[in-house]
Write a protein that holds these residues in place. Structure first.
Motif, PDB file in Angstrom:
ATOM      1  N   VAL A 183       0.345  -1.414   0.059  1.00  0.00           N
ATOM      2  CA  VAL A 183       0.255  -0.091   0.264  1.00  0.00           C
ATOM      3  C   VAL A 183       0.608   1.232  -0.538  1.00  0.00           C
ATOM      4  N   ARG A 184       1.822   1.102   0.804  1.00  0.00           N
ATOM      5  CA  ARG A 184       2.937   2.499   1.025  1.00  0.00           C
ATOM      6  C   ARG A 184       3.451   2.824  -0.259  1.00  0.00           C
ATOM      7  N   THR A 207      -2.557   6.210   6.507  1.00  0.00           N
ATOM      8  CA  THR A 207      -4.389   6.385   6.866  1.00  0.00           C
ATOM      9  C   THR A 207      -4.800   5.324   5.966  1.00  0.00           C
ATOM     10  N   THR A 208      -4.924   4.690   4.923  1.00  0.00           N
ATOM     11  CA  THR A 208      -5.047   3.565   3.955  1.00  0.00           C
ATOM     12  C   THR A 208      -4.242   2.138   4.623  1.00  0.00           C
ATOM     13  N   VAL A 234      -5.704  -0.787   5.957  1.00  0.00           N
ATOM     14  CA  VAL A 234      -6.227  -2.088   5.956  1.00  0.00           C
ATOM     15  C   VAL A 234      -5.818  -3.072   6.580  1.00  0.00           C
ATOM     16  N   HIS A 235      -4.429  -2.120   8.013  1.00  0.00           N
ATOM     17  CA  HIS A 235      -4.721  -3.358   8.387  1.00  0.00           C
ATOM     18  C   HIS A 235      -5.618  -3.785   9.847  1.00  0.00           C
ATOM     19  N   MET A 236      -6.741  -2.393  10.293  1.00  0.00           N
ATOM     20  CA  MET A 236      -7.113  -3.168  11.141  1.00  0.00           C
ATOM     21  C   MET A 236      -8.659  -3.065  10.639  1.00  0.00           C
ATOM     22  N   LEU A 237      -9.253  -2.876   9.117  1.00  0.00           N
ATOM     23  CA  LEU A 237      -9.688  -4.120   8.281  1.00  0.00           C
ATOM     24  C   LEU A 237      -9.438  -5.259   8.502  1.00  0.00           C
ATOM     25  N   PRO A 249      -4.652  14.162  10.358  1.00  0.00           N
ATOM     26  CA  PRO A 249      -5.523  14.158   9.766  1.00  0.00           C
ATOM     27  C   PRO A 249      -5.698  16.085   9.956  1.00  0.00           C
ATOM     28  N   ASP A 250      -5.520  16.810   8.903  1.00  0.00           N
ATOM     29  CA  ASP A 250      -6.174  17.658   8.584  1.00  0.00           C
ATOM     30  C   ASP A 250      -7.065  18.723   9.195  1.00  0.00           C
TER      31      ASP A 250
END
Length: 414
Positions: free
Chosen positions: A125-126, A133-134, A138-141, A171-172
């Motif tokens: 992903v990176r 954040t993505t 992915v890891h948490m899901l 987060p912005d």
């Protein structure tokens, strides 16, 4: 077996459809379902659902030893839907994120996926240039998917537990300064007056042509509605979807309060808040009340021109035909308005951040801000907006010094 897995849909009085996901057809790749129709009570339907789930878990419908990640994700998604704790739009977003994992591991049986494979997904992903954040999501899901797989007996352990969750990006949280917020209100006043003038001019021309009544829409009402939506967003801190869902029954002009109880979806449907705290009442200032009162009267007159009577169910911010404003249409208007008035890149949601930051920075207590924003817990408000209270630390230090220098006063006020 986890109670509540599988879907139950009422088909009529005393009739229920029970559906259990059973993986995919090996030859076609199409998803398989086990379904049944039950006549009786919902409790009867639950019993049938549990029986079907037992069959599936027992291997009669699915090879539990070799269920792949791509075969199990729909089963996990169905369990999420049945729980009633997640919105369909949110679940669609989750499934989209899980596509990153499926690209590498979709065809791998759950029992063969280990920690290094999960780490490889996060690294991939990176490598694509996507955010931390993505990768974190992915890891948490994946962790959630494997927890459910363990519940069902499709996996014996959760490999995500042995992988450190990637760090999400900060987060912005851009918010307007008091000066910027004041300037935005000035530009909003100007835009609103311009919208009223243009509406009057258009209606004058329609009257001259003998077409003032009997039309199917009044074009100018949406322009005023859009400025009103920004005004409400600034005054309440509500999300755009919540502002556009407001109906006149939600606005009490006498008490100066707005009740926020639903949100407008992209498809135009209304949805209930995710938590009880999402249903809330926010007080608004007298100036905003005045603008709303003026608009309510004018809107009623304009809608009457094409046979629509304003009722408590009428949207406060309405379209040219008197219905709810399309979110995409509003966002196009918002981009034009903000960029044309010196607020390039400002997102509507940052009006919400602005309210929280200004209120907390001015000493309003966290519980009050939490209630206005509709956060389920004050810790959410603090985690997001603790940066808004730098001056409070100085006040705390000065107060502590005063207490120690004059302990007798502190004792009398205790």
């Amino acid at each position: 077996m986890a109670k509540g897995d599988g879907s139950i849909t009422q088909r009529g009085r005393g009739s229920w459809r029970v559906r259990i996901s059973a993986g995919f057809e090996p030859t076609t790749g199409k998803r398989r379902y086990v379904t049944a129709t039950v006549r009786g009570t919902k409790a009867d339907a639950r019993r049938e659902r549990d029986r079907l789930r037992a069959e599936v878990e027992g291997g009669l419908k699915v090879d539990a030893q070799n269920v792949t990640l791509s075969e199990f994700i729909p089963i996990w998604a169905d369990a999420k839907r049945t729980s009633g704790k997640i919105m369909e739009e949110t679940l669609k977003g989750y499934l989209s994120v899980l596509k990153h994992a499926e690209e590498l591991l979709g065809g791998v049986p759950l029992r063969k996926i280990d920690a290094p494979m999960v780490e490889a997904v996060c690294a991939d992903v990176r490598a694509k240039g996507l955010s931390g954040t993505t990768s974190h999501n992915v890891h948490m899901l994946l962790k959630s998917v494997f927890n459910k797989a363990c519940d069902y007996g499709y996996a014996t352990r959760n490999p995500c537990n042995k992988v450190d969750s990637p760090k999400a990006n900060e987060p912005d949280r851009r918010s307007l300064t008091p000066q910027e917020a004041s300037r935005l209100l000035d530009r909003l006043d100007e835009s609103e007056e311009k919208a009223y003038r243009e509406l009057a001019d258009k209606e004058r021309r329609m009257l001259d042509r003998g077409k003032a009544f009997g039309r199917s829409y009044v074009k100018g009402v949406s322009s005023v509605s859009q400025t009103m939506a920004v005004r409400i967003g600034l005054a309440t801190g509500a999300r755009l979807s919540e502002v556009l869902a407001l109906q006149w029954r939600c606005v009490d002009l006498e008490s100066g309060q707005v009740s926020i109880c639903r949100a407008l979806k992209k498809d135009g449907a209304l949805k209930e808040p995710k938590t009880a705290a999402g249903t809330r009442t926010a007080s608004v200032d007298r100036k905003t009340v005045g603008h709303l009162a003026r608009w309510k009267s004018r809107q009623a007159a304009e809608l009457a021109k094409f046979g629509i009577r304003q009722t408590p169910e009428t949207p406060v911010c309405c379209s040219t035909t008197g219905g709810f404003i399309n979110i995409s249409n509003f966002e196009r208007w918002w981009r034009s308005f903000r960029d044309g008035n010196g607020f390039e890149g400002l997102r509507f949601h940052e009006l919400r951040h602005t309210q929280a930051t200004l209120l907390l920075g001015s000493g309003v207590d966290v519980k009050t801000v939490q209630a206005r924003l509709g956060h389920a817990d004050a810790s959410i408000t603090l985690n997001w907006y603790a940066h808004a209270m730098p001056g409070n630390d100085r006040q705390a230090a000065d107060l502590l010094a005063a207490i120690m220098e004059h302990p007798e006063k502190a004792a009398r006020t205790a």
